[in-house]
Write a protein that holds these residues in place. Structure first.
Motif, PDB file in Angstrom:
ATOM      1  N   THR A   9      26.058  37.549  46.868  1.00 33.97           N
ATOM      2  CA  THR A   9      27.099  37.315  47.873  1.00 33.97           C
ATOM      3  C   THR A   9      28.477  37.176  47.230  1.00 33.97           C
ATOM      4  OG1 THR A   9      26.643  34.935  47.812  1.00 33.97           O
ATOM      5  CG2 THR A   9      25.504  36.247  49.493  1.00 33.97           C
ATOM      6  N   SER A  10      28.546  37.222  45.889  1.00 34.82           N
ATOM      7  CA  SER A  10      29.825  37.224  45.190  1.00 34.82           C
ATOM      8  C   SER A  10      29.623  37.779  43.788  1.00 34.82           C
ATOM      9  CB  SER A  10      30.423  35.818  45.125  1.00 34.82           C
ATOM     10  OG  SER A  10      29.645  34.983  44.291  1.00 34.82           O
ATOM     11  N   TYR A  11      30.693  38.283  43.207  1.00 29.29           N
ATOM     12  CA  TYR A  11      30.673  38.738  41.818  1.00 29.29           C
ATOM     13  C   TYR A  11      32.105  38.829  41.328  1.00 29.29           C
ATOM     14  CZ  TYR A  11      31.680  43.410  43.805  1.00 29.29           C
ATOM     15  OH  TYR A  11      32.226  44.469  44.488  1.00 29.29           O
ATOM     16  N   THR A  12      32.265  39.034  40.022  1.00 35.21           N
ATOM     17  CA  THR A  12      33.591  39.103  39.415  1.00 35.21           C
ATOM     18  C   THR A  12      33.944  40.550  39.108  1.00 35.21           C
ATOM     19  OG1 THR A  12      33.261  36.926  38.398  1.00 35.21           O
ATOM     20  CG2 THR A  12      35.018  38.286  37.505  1.00 35.21           C
ATOM     21  N   THR A  13      35.205  40.900  39.331  1.00 32.47           N
ATOM     22  CA  THR A  13      35.666  42.251  39.031  1.00 32.47           C
ATOM     23  C   THR A  13      37.122  42.200  38.584  1.00 32.47           C
ATOM     24  OG1 THR A  13      35.731  44.535  39.848  1.00 32.47           O
ATOM     25  CG2 THR A  13      36.435  42.804  41.367  1.00 32.47           C
ATOM     26  N   LEU A  14      37.698  43.351  38.299  1.00 35.59           N
ATOM     27  CA  LEU A  14      39.099  43.415  37.888  1.00 35.59           C
ATOM     28  C   LEU A  14      40.027  43.173  39.071  1.00 35.59           C
ATOM     29  CD1 LEU A  14      39.197  46.613  35.613  1.00 35.59           C
ATOM     30  CD2 LEU A  14      39.422  44.246  34.847  1.00 35.59           C
ATOM     31  N   ARG A  15      41.107  42.444  38.813  1.00 35.54           N
ATOM     32  CA  ARG A  15      42.153  42.320  39.817  1.00 35.54           C
ATOM     33  C   ARG A  15      43.014  43.580  39.811  1.00 35.54           C
ATOM     34  NH1 ARG A  15      44.010  38.074  42.539  1.00 35.54           N
ATOM     35  NH2 ARG A  15      42.869  36.625  41.183  1.00 35.54           N
ATOM     36  N   ARG A  16      43.227  44.118  38.590  1.00 35.09           N
ATOM     37  CA  ARG A  16      44.004  45.354  38.450  1.00 35.09           C
ATOM     38  C   ARG A  16      43.548  46.074  37.182  1.00 35.09           C
ATOM     39  NH1 ARG A  16      47.296  41.121  36.830  1.00 35.09           N
ATOM     40  NH2 ARG A  16      47.810  40.748  39.011  1.00 35.09           N
ATOM     41  N   ASP A  17      43.780  47.384  37.123  1.00 33.29           N
ATOM     42  CA  ASP A  17      43.449  48.172  35.941  1.00 33.29           C
ATOM     43  C   ASP A  17      44.325  47.733  34.767  1.00 33.29           C
ATOM     44  OD1 ASP A  17      41.802  49.518  37.673  1.00 33.29           O
ATOM     45  OD2 ASP A  17      43.092  51.274  37.864  1.00 33.29           O
ATOM     46  N   SER A  18      43.809  47.945  33.538  1.00 29.34           N
ATOM     47  CA  SER A  18      44.578  47.541  32.366  1.00 29.34           C
ATOM     48  C   SER A  18      44.200  48.394  31.159  1.00 29.34           C
ATOM     49  CB  SER A  18      44.351  46.056  32.053  1.00 29.34           C
ATOM     50  OG  SER A  18      42.999  45.807  31.706  1.00 29.34           O
ATOM     51  N   VAL A  19      44.988  48.264  30.092  1.00 23.20           N
ATOM     52  CA  VAL A  19      44.727  48.997  28.860  1.00 23.20           C
ATOM     53  C   VAL A  19      45.086  48.110  27.678  1.00 23.20           C
ATOM     54  CG1 VAL A  19      47.017  50.070  28.913  1.00 23.20           C
ATOM     55  CG2 VAL A  19      45.189  51.121  27.553  1.00 23.20           C
ATOM     56  N   HIS A  20      44.308  48.210  26.607  1.00 20.08           N
ATOM     57  CA  HIS A  20      44.549  47.399  25.415  1.00 20.08           C
ATOM     58  C   HIS A  20      44.151  48.214  24.189  1.00 20.08           C
ATOM     59  CE1 HIS A  20      45.050  43.780  23.021  1.00 20.08           C
ATOM     60  NE2 HIS A  20      43.871  43.989  22.463  1.00 20.08           N
ATOM     61  N   GLU A  21      44.955  48.106  23.136  1.00 20.56           N
ATOM     62  CA  GLU A  21      44.707  48.901  21.929  1.00 20.56           C
ATOM     63  C   GLU A  21      44.534  48.003  20.709  1.00 20.56           C
ATOM     64  OE1 GLU A  21      46.909  52.304  19.115  1.00 20.56           O
ATOM     65  OE2 GLU A  21      47.551  51.998  21.207  1.00 20.56           O
ATOM     66  N   VAL A  22      43.565  48.369  19.854  1.00 21.65           N
ATOM     67  CA  VAL A  22      43.385  47.701  18.565  1.00 21.65           C
ATOM     68  C   VAL A  22      43.295  48.777  17.481  1.00 21.65           C
ATOM     69  CG1 VAL A  22      42.223  45.693  19.548  1.00 21.65           C
ATOM     70  CG2 VAL A  22      40.862  47.634  18.775  1.00 21.65           C
ATOM     71  N   GLU A  23      43.640  48.386  16.261  1.00 25.47           N
ATOM     72  CA  GLU A  23      43.517  49.292  15.117  1.00 25.47           C
ATOM     73  C   GLU A  23      42.532  48.709  14.124  1.00 25.47           C
ATOM     74  OE1 GLU A  23      46.232  50.910  11.430  1.00 25.47           O
ATOM     75  OE2 GLU A  23      47.125  50.964  13.446  1.00 25.47           O
TER      76      GLU A  23
END
Length: 223
Positions: A9-23
């Motif tokens: 009856t509930s679950y967690t999801t993204l509020r908005r799309d995003s991007v993140h970079e690591v090297e």
């Protein structure tokens, strides 16, 4: 699958799309997180990133879809088997959101630009898992809640008072339909027996037993 038939009856999801970079050892790992509700939607995002990052060597992906998280897929996209997609999927599936591991309707795509240094199987597993985990650390999340909608017919002269009383009690109201004979209030509650019993008790008190609630439908909303 009809999401309204879900056991959850509930679950967690993204509020908005995003991007993140690591090297990592000169390789760039760019992780995109998208909110998706169907496999076709996820595959459209993956195809679009292949075009955007046409010069990247790998476009690895993983997604979980549905309130019950029944659709789970991953793709290594040319990396050694099991070193990219599965670690990414594990990072999504095992994420502790504060309400347990309930993250869903989410797609992760990690674009890798090879930096000339081989990471080895273990290094790749850690790199792809950490890339998704770090992207989630920076992402905005929200709880998605299933509401049960009830309708309450009311005399025109009483409808406004009922609306005020219900809002004061913390209930979510939809648009009231004003018909010729009477108004019909739309009331949303968390979809569960305890909340339903509580609403029925309140309506009985509010209307001196005259109000008749009608179960209408369910819908999902961000809280």
């Amino acid at each position: 699958m009809n999401t309204n038939d879900s056991a959850a009856t509930s679950y967690t999801t993204l509020r908005r799309d995003s991007v993140h970079e690591v090297e990592i050892k000169r390789s760039r790992f760019i992780t995109y997180l998208f909110r998706v509700e169907a496999e076709a939607e996820a595959r459209t995002h993956i195809a679009a990133l292949r075009k955007t990052h046409f010069d990247a060597r790998h476009h690895c992906s993983a997604f979980i879809i549905g309130p019950d998280r029944m659709a789970q897929r991953s793709n290594d996209d040319g990396e050694p088997s099991g070193t990219a997609g599965i670690p990414m999927l594990d990072a999504l599936a095992k994420r502790d959101t504060g309400q347990g591991s309930d993250l869903s309707d989410i797609l992760a795509v990690t674009v890798r630009y090879f930096g000339g240094i081989k990471l080895g199987a273990g290094g790749l597993v850690r790199a792809y898992s950490d890339s998704v985990s770090q992207a989630l650390d920076h992402a905005a999340l929200t709880t998605r809640q299933r509401l049960r909608i009830f309708e309450l017919p009311a005399e025109h002269a009483l409808a406004a008072r009922y609306e005020n009383e219900l809002r004061s009690a913390g209930y979510q109201l939809g648009d009231t339909h004003w018909g010729d004979a009477h108004a019909v209030l739309s009331i949303g509650i968390n979809d569960g027996p305890a909340a339903s019993e509580q609403l029925h008790t309140l309506i009985a008190t509010l209307t001196s037993g005259a109000g008749i609630l009608r179960a209408s439908h369910t819908t999902w909303v961000d809280s």
